[in-house]
Design an enzyme around this catalytic site. Structure first.
Site, PDB file in Angstrom:
ATOM      1  N   SER A  49       0.850  -1.192   0.000  1.00  0.00           N
ATOM      2  CA  SER A  49       0.000   0.000   0.000  1.00  0.00           C
ATOM      3  C   SER A  49       0.883   1.238   0.000  1.00  0.00           C
ATOM      4  CB  SER A  49      -0.896   0.003   1.243  1.00  0.00           C
ATOM      5  OG  SER A  49      -0.081   0.151   2.398  1.00  0.00           O
ATOM      6  N   ASP A  84      -0.752  -1.602  -4.163  1.00  0.00           N
ATOM      7  CA  ASP A  84      -2.127  -1.808  -3.726  1.00  0.00           C
ATOM      8  C   ASP A  84      -2.817  -0.450  -3.562  1.00  0.00           C
ATOM      9  OD1 ASP A  84      -4.274  -3.339  -2.826  1.00  0.00           O
ATOM     10  OD2 ASP A  84      -3.602  -3.325  -0.737  1.00  0.00           O
ATOM     11  N   HIS A  85      -3.944  -0.249  -4.218  1.00  0.00           N
ATOM     12  CA  HIS A  85      -4.716   0.991  -4.103  1.00  0.00           C
ATOM     13  C   HIS A  85      -3.919   2.262  -4.398  1.00  0.00           C
ATOM     14  CE1 HIS A  85      -8.437  -0.786  -2.607  1.00  0.00           C
ATOM     15  NE2 HIS A  85      -7.691  -1.600  -1.890  1.00  0.00           N
ATOM     16  N   GLY A 180     -10.225  -4.881   6.518  1.00  0.00           N
ATOM     17  CA  GLY A 180     -10.188  -4.929   7.979  1.00  0.00           C
ATOM     18  C   GLY A 180     -11.213  -5.903   8.513  1.00  0.00           C
ATOM     19  N   GLY A 209      -9.959  -9.779   1.878  1.00  0.00           N
ATOM     20  CA  GLY A 209     -10.062 -11.244   1.970  1.00  0.00           C
ATOM     21  C   GLY A 209     -10.063 -11.783   3.390  1.00  0.00           C
ATOM     22  N   THR A 232      -5.181  -8.143   6.872  1.00  0.00           N
ATOM     23  CA  THR A 232      -5.528  -8.147   8.298  1.00  0.00           C
ATOM     24  C   THR A 232      -5.286  -9.504   8.977  1.00  0.00           C
ATOM     25  OG1 THR A 232      -7.181  -6.475   7.829  1.00  0.00           O
ATOM     26  CG2 THR A 232      -7.408  -7.646   9.918  1.00  0.00           C
TER      27      THR A 232
HETATM   28  P1  13P Z   1      -7.901  -7.235   4.496  1.00  0.00           P
HETATM   29  O1  13P Z   1      -7.017  -6.371   5.326  1.00  0.00           O
HETATM   30  O2  13P Z   1      -9.310  -7.171   4.909  1.00  0.00           O
HETATM   31  O3  13P Z   1      -7.392  -8.637   4.407  1.00  0.00           O
HETATM   32  O4  13P Z   1      -7.883  -6.627   3.016  1.00  0.00           O
HETATM   33  C1  13P Z   1      -6.689  -6.548   2.309  1.00  0.00           C
HETATM   34  C2  13P Z   1      -6.884  -5.874   1.009  1.00  0.00           C
HETATM   35  O5  13P Z   1      -7.920  -5.949   0.389  1.00  0.00           O
HETATM   36  C3  13P Z   1      -5.758  -5.098   0.460  1.00  0.00           C
HETATM   37  O6  13P Z   1      -6.101  -4.457  -0.722  1.00  0.00           O
END
Ligand code: 13P
Length: 286
Positions: A49, A84-85, A180, A209, A232
């Site tokens: 991220s 990521d994002h 999360g 996930g 998470t």
């Molecule tokens: P979680 O933290 O819910 O596993 O999500 C991770 C995620 O989607 C990262 O893009």
């Protein structure tokens, strides 16, 4: 081998399994993930991220860390290093220029036309450099949005228009998952997932996930999910091990020993996910 996500996710689409994206936070996490995936002969996507990249010293530092660790550990499985994002075109360019093999542009907070415009710009920069692109439609909620709030389910027609006009490689449609811990039951829109898969014909990505039931993940794979993002759950598993160590060993002070206390838990959690996603022993077939 460090590569983009094209072959990995196309193989997943054809073989009806999903590749895990595990988010990395530091050197040790990167090492634990690489070692466990190599031990299981499973391809893997290392998700980074913007916050994690800042924490680790920027995209170039992360790229150097991953590349050198892979060399040091003799990693031979397919590995993708994925932003990521990414929140803007500029951030995606920075990650690509640093050596990332894949990026996600998340312009989902804008209207569809703007999302398309920004995503297309990223694709046009990424593809000539052999970098793959993931994009988001709808809005995947998170803790910041309240009780499983902030989810804006993706519309099928928007997904089709978005994919056609941007030429992106992988689609992350918001279909009920959240980032999360869940503060209720995950409610995934499987019918819509299948429809989006049929109409876009792209490998789909499921974010958030952690905390989704195993049966739901199996069903999601049936409905077109080829990549599952997990952050998470690994954080929770690692913290449990470290907390236990600190609670039971008043004399420990070496940071290496403290951090290592989470290793067994994190590796166990990774293995369970690889089994669920059915990627064990498939790396050599890719
Ligand atoms: P979680 O933290 O819910 O596993 O999500 C991770 C995620 O989607 C990262 O893009």
């Amino acid at each position: 081998m460090l590569e983009n996500m094209k072959n990995m996710l196309n193989c997943a689409k054809n073989g009806k399994y999903a590749v895990a994206q595990f988010n990395i936070n530091n050197l040790e996490w990167t090492r634990f993930i690489l070692e466990e995936c190599q031990a299981n002969n499973s391809p893997v996507i290392l998700g980074v991220s913007e916050g994690a990249a800042r924490y680790m010293g920027g995209y170039k530092t992360v790229f150097g860390l991953v590349k050198n660790l892979m060399e040091y550990l003799n990693i031979t499985i397919p590995v993708a290093l994925h932003l990521d994002h990414g929140s803007s075109y500029e951030v995606c360019v920075e990650a690509i220029d640093a050596g990332f093999t894949s990026v996600m542009i998340d312009a989902s907070k804008y209207d569809l036309a703007t999302n398309i415009e920004i995503t297309k710009k990223v694709v046009d920069y990424a593809h000539p450099r052999n970098v793959t692109v993931e994009g988001e439609i709808g809005h995947i909620g998170g803790n910041e949005d309240g009780v499983n709030g902030g989810i804006l389910y993706a519309e099928v027609n928007d997904c089709v228009e978005y994919c056609t006009k941007t030429d992106l490689d992988f689609l992350a449609p918001a279909l009920g998952s959240v980032h999360g811990p869940y503060k209720g039951e995950p409610v995934l829109a499987f019918d819509r997932m299948s429809e989006i898969k049929e109409k876009t014909n792209l490998p789909l990505v499921l974010h958030g996930g952690s905390g989704i039931y195993d049966d739901q993940i199996r069903q999601a794979i049936e409905c077109g999910i080829c990549k599952l993002n997990i952050n998470t759950e690994l954080q929770q598993a690692w913290t449990l091990g470290v907390r236990e160590k600190l609670n039971t060993d008043a004399n420990v002070y070496d940071p290496r020993k403290v951090i290592k206390a989470g290793e067994a838990n994190i590796k166990q959690a990774i293995k369970a996910k690889l089994e669920l996603l059915k990627t064990i022993n498939i790396a050599s077939n890719n």
